[in-house]
Design an enzyme around this catalytic site. Structure first.
Site, mmCIF file in Angstrom:
data_model
loop_
_atom_site.group_PDB
_atom_site.id
_atom_site.type_symbol
_atom_site.label_atom_id
_atom_site.label_comp_id
_atom_site.label_asym_id
_atom_site.label_seq_id
_atom_site.Cartn_x
_atom_site.Cartn_y
_atom_site.Cartn_z
ATOM 1 N N LYS A 154 -4.374 1.200 58.429
ATOM 2 C CA LYS A 154 -3.391 1.950 59.211
ATOM 3 C C LYS A 154 -3.788 1.903 60.681
ATOM 4 C CE LYS A 154 -1.394 5.540 56.252
ATOM 5 N NZ LYS A 154 -1.278 7.007 56.102
ATOM 6 N N GLU A 196 -12.995 15.226 56.554
ATOM 7 C CA GLU A 196 -12.426 14.113 55.793
ATOM 8 C C GLU A 196 -13.299 13.761 54.592
ATOM 9 O OE1 GLU A 196 -9.558 12.697 56.112
ATOM 10 O OE2 GLU A 196 -8.866 13.048 58.163
ATOM 11 N N GLU A 247 1.511 2.854 51.422
ATOM 12 C CA GLU A 247 1.849 4.269 51.279
ATOM 13 C C GLU A 247 3.245 4.480 50.693
ATOM 14 O OE1 GLU A 247 0.215 7.874 53.819
ATOM 15 O OE2 GLU A 247 2.023 7.071 54.730
ATOM 16 N N ARG A 251 -0.932 6.753 47.779
ATOM 17 C CA ARG A 251 -1.740 6.758 49.005
ATOM 18 C C ARG A 251 -1.421 7.998 49.834
ATOM 19 N NH1 ARG A 251 -3.132 1.849 53.307
ATOM 20 N NH2 ARG A 251 -4.294 3.159 54.749
ATOM 21 N N ASN A 255 -3.241 12.202 52.583
ATOM 22 C CA ASN A 255 -2.748 13.091 53.640
ATOM 23 C C ASN A 255 -2.916 14.568 53.293
ATOM 24 O OD1 ASN A 255 -1.761 11.123 55.554
ATOM 25 N ND2 ASN A 255 -0.180 10.651 54.059
ATOM 26 N N HIS A 258 -2.957 17.125 56.024
ATOM 27 C CA HIS A 258 -2.509 16.506 57.267
ATOM 28 C C HIS A 258 -1.128 16.976 57.727
ATOM 29 C CE1 HIS A 258 -5.980 14.084 56.518
ATOM 30 N NE2 HIS A 258 -5.773 13.316 57.568
ATOM 31 N N HIS A 262 -1.564 17.740 61.438
ATOM 32 C CA HIS A 262 -0.867 16.982 62.475
ATOM 33 C C HIS A 262 0.056 17.886 63.291
ATOM 34 C CE1 HIS A 262 -1.357 12.719 60.547
ATOM 35 N NE2 HIS A 262 -2.451 13.150 61.129
ATOM 36 N N HIS A 277 -8.936 16.120 65.716
ATOM 37 C CA HIS A 277 -8.231 15.797 64.473
ATOM 38 C C HIS A 277 -8.885 16.430 63.243
ATOM 39 C CE1 HIS A 277 -5.995 13.549 61.478
ATOM 40 N NE2 HIS A 277 -7.127 13.081 60.991
#
Length: 382
Positions: A154, A196, A247, A251, A255, A258, A262, A277
């Protein structure tokens, strides 16, 4: 899952393969890999390389890497950018693409991303579009980039409409994760990357999350636990990428946390002084589990366990922990509406039935999200 105790046996570094047919590559994990990076990158057969780095990492390692590549006969150039999330922009993309073209990098040559996730995402995207695609190598220098953004292909930049909304899938040819480079990483960046790491256990591997609870201090201290955590995270992500590279299916589980995270980054205008992040992800993970508990999907004790572990590692877990605040419920909902997982105007969340039992939950009703965020913004709950 590969037994964690076996990950470092018989080798000074760990190889994690990403078997994607003619685009397969290896992730190498271990201490001191930067010292042999020139030889390893030269094996890819390029004649030239353009190193993309930032003003923090460049003075430490760009000269060393460039010298090592030149010693192997590669014509090498370096482009250095400002650090921080704001660098993932159209202007920086133009600058890197122009530098790659000016360096006469051909399709068989290499762009080398030397830095954290911002540099990796930006350099990878530039490699994807320059000459309609040149090869690239990831040399991630932060924990977050070693376990997440450098793996899986990505790439992209941010837009004023949201994070990572402009980009491409473009797999690297090699990833070199030198865990010794993390020894000098500020503790805040280590914590951000650790969010993460914990995420992989929360997605589908309760055993790994339990391992994290017992060993997180060793990850921070730089012992063998660090290599094990990075390798296990890469194995987990690589397995998902191989099943669903673009994705279209599971996948999306990567996230977890996220959608909330985000949105918080967008609300704070990607200002790393307020929120980086991994901190957004940590808050998002805690919110995802509390939201799951509020919907009756997840035992409240699991949500409490997630929050307790992230807090022990020094990470924020509440909306109230965002410096300067995170706006109103409407602000949060508006930021979420720009999420890439929105389909037909409906939000898709990654929720959980328990630790290691995450699932994709499409079409969550807006009033349930609003009610949950109202309760989370209540100061009495902080």
């Amino acid at each position: 899952m590969t037994p964690l105790a076996a990950l470092t046996e018989g080798a000074s570094f760990i190889t994690v393969p990403v078997p994607l047919g003619d685009r397969a590559y290896d992730i190498l994990v271990g201490r001191g890999l930067i010292e042999t990076a020139g030889t390893r990158i030269a094996r890819l057969g390029a004649r030239a390389a353009a190193i993309v780095t930032d003003e923090h990492v460049g003075p430490l390692y760009a000269g060393l890497l460039a010298g090592a590549l030149e010693a192997q006969g590669l014509r090498t150039s370096v482009v250095t950018l400002p650090p921080g999330e704001a660098t993932k922009s159209y202007a920086s993309l133009e600058r890197v693409c122009d530098a790659v073209l000016a360096a006469k990098i051909e399709r068989g040559d290499l762009v080398v991303a030397l830095g954290g996730g911002v540099i990796g995402d930006l350099a990878g995207f530039a490699a994807a579009v320059a000459r309609r695609g040149v090869r690239f190598v990831q040399v991630p220098t932060t924990l977050l980039s070693q376990v997440d953004s450098s793996v899986g292909g990505k790439t992209g930049i941010n837009s004023r409409h949201g994070k990572n909304l402009v980009g491409a899938f473009h797999q690297p040819s090699l990833v070199l994760a030198d865990t010794a480079l993390l020894d000098t990483l500020p503790v805040r960046e280590m914590r951000a990357g650790y969010a993460e790491v914990a995420k992989y256990g929360l997605i589908d591997d309760e055993r790994f999350f339990s391992w994290c609870e017992a060993n997180w201090q060793g990850v921070f201290a730089g012992g063998p636990e660090r290599d094990e955590a990075v390798a296990q995270s890469c194995r987990a992500k690589a397995a998902v990428v191989v099943r669903d590279e673009h994705e279209n299916g599971d996948r999306a589980l990567l996230n977890l946390g996220h959608t909330f995270g985000h949105a918080l980054e967008r609300i704070t205008a990607y200002d790393s002084a307020r929120l980086v992040h991994g901190e957004g992800v940590a808050i998002g993970l805690a919110l995802a589990f509390r939201f799951s508990a509020a919907l009756g999907l997840c035992p409240p004790s699991d949500a409490e366990r997630v929050e307790a572990h992230l807090s022990a590692a020094g990470l924020p877990t509440r909306l109230a922990h965002v410096p300067g605040g995170c706006g109103t419920v409407d602000d949060l909902l508006d930021a979420m509406a720009q999420d890439k997982k929105v389909k037909g105007g409906a939000l898709t969340f990654i929720l959980a039935r328990g630790i290691g039992q995450s699932f994709i939950a499409p079409g969550i009703e807006a009033d349930k999200v609003r009610s949950f965020l109202d309760s989370e913004l209540d100061p009495s709950r902080s």
